[in-house]
Structures are given as structure tokens and as C-alpha cells.
Write a protein that holds these residues in place. Sequence first.
Motif, PDB file in Angstrom:
ATOM      1  N   PHE A 162       0.848  -1.188   0.000  1.00  0.00           N
ATOM      2  CA  PHE A 162       0.000   0.000   0.000  1.00  0.00           C
ATOM      3  C   PHE A 162       0.886   1.241   0.000  1.00  0.00           C
ATOM      4  O   PHE A 162       2.112   1.148   0.171  1.00  0.00           O
ATOM      5  N   VAL A 163       0.271   2.395  -0.224  1.00  0.00           N
ATOM      6  CA  VAL A 163       1.016   3.656  -0.263  1.00  0.00           C
ATOM      7  C   VAL A 163       0.582   4.541   0.897  1.00  0.00           C
ATOM      8  O   VAL A 163      -0.536   4.444   1.406  1.00  0.00           O
ATOM      9  N   LEU A 164       1.502   5.416   1.308  1.00  0.00           N
ATOM     10  CA  LEU A 164       1.239   6.388   2.366  1.00  0.00           C
ATOM     11  C   LEU A 164       1.657   7.774   1.884  1.00  0.00           C
ATOM     12  O   LEU A 164       2.644   7.914   1.150  1.00  0.00           O
ATOM     13  N   MET A 206       3.613   8.060  -6.933  1.00  0.00           N
ATOM     14  CA  MET A 206       3.571   6.897  -7.822  1.00  0.00           C
ATOM     15  C   MET A 206       2.504   5.937  -7.330  1.00  0.00           C
ATOM     16  O   MET A 206       2.252   5.828  -6.124  1.00  0.00           O
ATOM     17  N   GLU A 207       1.884   5.238  -8.269  1.00  0.00           N
ATOM     18  CA  GLU A 207       0.882   4.238  -7.920  1.00  0.00           C
ATOM     19  C   GLU A 207       1.454   2.838  -8.095  1.00  0.00           C
ATOM     20  O   GLU A 207       2.474   2.640  -8.769  1.00  0.00           O
ATOM     21  N   ILE A 208       0.780   1.863  -7.476  1.00  0.00           N
ATOM     22  CA  ILE A 208       1.175   0.459  -7.626  1.00  0.00           C
ATOM     23  C   ILE A 208       0.527  -0.054  -8.899  1.00  0.00           C
ATOM     24  O   ILE A 208      -0.658  -0.422  -8.915  1.00  0.00           O
ATOM     25  N   ALA A 209       1.294  -0.064  -9.986  1.00  0.00           N
ATOM     26  CA  ALA A 209       0.762  -0.495 -11.275  1.00  0.00           C
ATOM     27  C   ALA A 209       0.743  -2.010 -11.399  1.00  0.00           C
ATOM     28  O   ALA A 209      -0.071  -2.579 -12.133  1.00  0.00           O
ATOM     29  N   PHE A 249      -2.552  10.225  -5.980  1.00  0.00           N
ATOM     30  CA  PHE A 249      -1.788   9.537  -4.946  1.00  0.00           C
ATOM     31  C   PHE A 249      -2.479   9.672  -3.589  1.00  0.00           C
ATOM     32  O   PHE A 249      -2.558   8.717  -2.811  1.00  0.00           O
ATOM     33  N   ALA A 250      -2.952  10.886  -3.285  1.00  0.00           N
ATOM     34  CA  ALA A 250      -3.631  11.113  -2.014  1.00  0.00           C
ATOM     35  C   ALA A 250      -4.862  10.220  -1.872  1.00  0.00           C
ATOM     36  O   ALA A 250      -5.155   9.706  -0.787  1.00  0.00           O
ATOM     37  N   GLU A 251      -5.589  10.008  -2.961  1.00  0.00           N
ATOM     38  CA  GLU A 251      -6.760   9.138  -2.937  1.00  0.00           C
ATOM     39  C   GLU A 251      -6.344   7.685  -2.660  1.00  0.00           C
ATOM     40  O   GLU A 251      -6.983   6.977  -1.871  1.00  0.00           O
ATOM     41  N   LEU A 252      -5.250   7.243  -3.304  1.00  0.00           N
ATOM     42  CA  LEU A 252      -4.758   5.885  -3.070  1.00  0.00           C
ATOM     43  C   LEU A 252      -4.295   5.703  -1.626  1.00  0.00           C
ATOM     44  O   LEU A 252      -4.525   4.668  -1.004  1.00  0.00           O
ATOM     45  N   ALA A 253      -3.643   6.737  -1.084  1.00  0.00           N
ATOM     46  CA  ALA A 253      -3.114   6.653   0.277  1.00  0.00           C
ATOM     47  C   ALA A 253      -4.209   6.605   1.327  1.00  0.00           C
ATOM     48  O   ALA A 253      -3.956   6.244   2.481  1.00  0.00           O
ATOM     49  N   ALA A 254      -5.419   6.980   0.955  1.00  0.00           N
ATOM     50  CA  ALA A 254      -6.531   6.955   1.915  1.00  0.00           C
ATOM     51  C   ALA A 254      -7.014   5.536   2.185  1.00  0.00           C
ATOM     52  O   ALA A 254      -7.803   5.317   3.109  1.00  0.00           O
TER      53      ALA A 254
END
Length: 389
Positions: free
Chosen positions: A43-45, A96-99, A126-131
Motif C-alpha cells: 500500500f502507499v502512504l 507513484m501508484e502500484i501499477a 496519490f492522495a486518494e490511493l493513500a486513503a
Amino acid sequence: MPAAAQDLRALARVLADDSRLEDDGRDVVLDLSLTQAVPYRVFVLDEPERVVLDFREVNWAALGPDFDDADQVTAVAMGRGDAGWSRMVLSLDRPMEIAQAGMETDDTDGTAHVRLRLSPVSADEFAELAAHTPPGVRLPPVPVADTAPPARPEGGPIMIALDPGHGGVDPGAQRRGQDEADLMLVFAIELREVLLRSGLFDVVLTREGDWFVSLPERVTIARSAGAQAFLSLHADALEAGRARGATVYTLSETASDAASEALAEAHDRADLLAGVDLAGSDDEVAGVLLDLARLENAPRSEALADHIVAALDNAGANLHRHPRLEAGFSVLKAADIPSVLIELGFLSDAEDLANLMDATWREQAQEAIRDALVAWAAEDQAQSALLRQ
């Protein structure tokens, strides 16, 4: 969103020769080769931008500085994550996103290969993914205050903290080319596997490689994982006199004998190697409260020690002529966790050293400790029920 692999439970090691982190045009690609498949999540932060990979569990010791060759990754950190997980954190210089995230297992030798591809995205994306952090993940994984551990769900696994003594600048006892720190790490890793495979326990290690961990930090790691029992593992040596066999210690300000007092002093002195000052850690009021808590918790530690001695004896392990002793080991001073220190033998005794290097002997001792924990946990639960009544 997190990516998950098979539902397996085992320790894996990184195969450094087949692992790399590098730029691939605008993308970043991580290839991680492991000795076996384990569950994982990715996941991303945000603030700052990071990618987190959690594995259950991985020993990172083989990875060196040459592993990271990606200009878009500003730093790589590896170590202990949440309870029962090992963590790798990639710090990014851009969102960056996890592609791509996947694990493939080689059917011939059981090794596993993880590939992660990161692709640039906008800051908003990115902020949306980190949520979307996976549920139940504590971030960041930091030591907690000196408070009671979280309660174990009814019927859930019992969290055990295994503390392989020494490490890093403090190798412990040394005999015939063998270091106490290395032998205890091997024993702890193998014991973790025995406990996990029983299905009754979860396990956290206070160290997973040859690095220094201070005595207070060892207790903090156990507490932050919600440990229900703490087992510190050692195998000392005597400069003079003869001693052999396993001994199990519980905490006491008055040592059982001069040898026990000397061992406790030697263990505590190890913290001075890293400049850790154990003095003055409690104020007067807090010290009194902690002493009261330890007094209430002491019978649980003593019961645990008695079960371990009995199980080792039943398994035919060599026991010291006085297998149950007491001493003021700082690592046993957790007020809220039943804690014992197990001296598995003496490196100064040829037979004890040979046993510690014998995989069959270690397995018998590890299974005995598992059986002791099972018996103790059942008795402890029954005692707790009586107290509640």
C-alpha cells in the motif's frame, strides 16, 4: 489497494543475488526473490510519499547497499513492522501508484518472486490511493508507552515474544568460534516456526538479525506487539568452574546465588556498549506502582518457568543441577508480561555447545518449550477465570 498472496505462515529469507530495485524508464521496478512464499500486502502512504510492503515474515539480513539502484526512490528502510510482520518502506521523490504487484512461486524449489511496478501519478491521485490503508495496520509502527498490552480476542492466538540475547556490537559469550548471539538467533527463529505451526501462537522477535537492541527496547517491542509471554534466550559461558545444562530464571532483586548475580550484571552491562543508561528510568511513584504490578504478575512468571523446566526435563534435555533460579535481569522487568530468561546451556561446556549446534537437539528443546507454553496458557486462563469470579 493492498495486494495479498497465499495464506501461508513461515519465515522467508531474501535471495540477494536475484533481488533488485531499479528505474525502468518512468517506472520503478522492485524484484524481490525469497526462499519461500509468505503472505504480503502492499500500500502507499502520503506526507511524505511512500510505498510500504509488509511480509509475514522476511529476514532482510542478506540485502546490502547495492540493492537500491532507483533514482526515483530516495531511501529504503527495512525492519520489524506491525506484530508478526516484516516491513520494507520505499521513500519516493514523486507520487507513484502500484501499477503491478504479484508473487510467483517456483514449483521445483519453493522459492518465490515478488515483482512490484510503480508508475507516476498526480498528487491528487496519490492522495486518494493513500486513503485506503489496509484495515488493522498500525502506522507508523513505533514503540508504545508503558501500558498494558491489548487484550487477546477470545480463542485467538497467544502472542509470544522471543528475545534472542545479545547481537550487533554485543556478541555475548564466545567459545570455539561460536557466538551466543548467533546461536540464540537461530534457536529463536526455529522456535518461532515450531510455535506458529502449532496454530496456537503468534510470535514477535525482538531482533531478526545481527544487530544491537537495548534491554528496554526489547521489552517495548514485546509490549507493542501485545505479548502475553516474554522468553529471553541465552547460553552463557563461565570463565572459572564447571556448569552445564539449562536453567530458567524469573525476576528477583535478590539473586539465587553469586553466579546468577554475576550473569545478571554481565547482561545489563551489555547496554553500555551502545551508550544506553538504565539508571533513573522510573520516578519514585512510578517505581512503586510498577513494583506492585510486578508483584501481582510474579506468580504467572514463576508458573511459566516451572512448566518450561518440567517440559525440558520430560524431553530429556540436559538440566542444570539447579534448573530454577532467580536474578535481577533487567530484561525480565516488564510489569505486565509474564517473563522468563532461559539459559539453554553453557558454551563453556563442550556437551552443551554440541547440543546447541545439533538441529535434532534444538528441535526437541523447541517442542518442549512449545508444550510448556500450551500447558501454562491453559493453566493461566483457568486461574484468570477463578480470579474474575
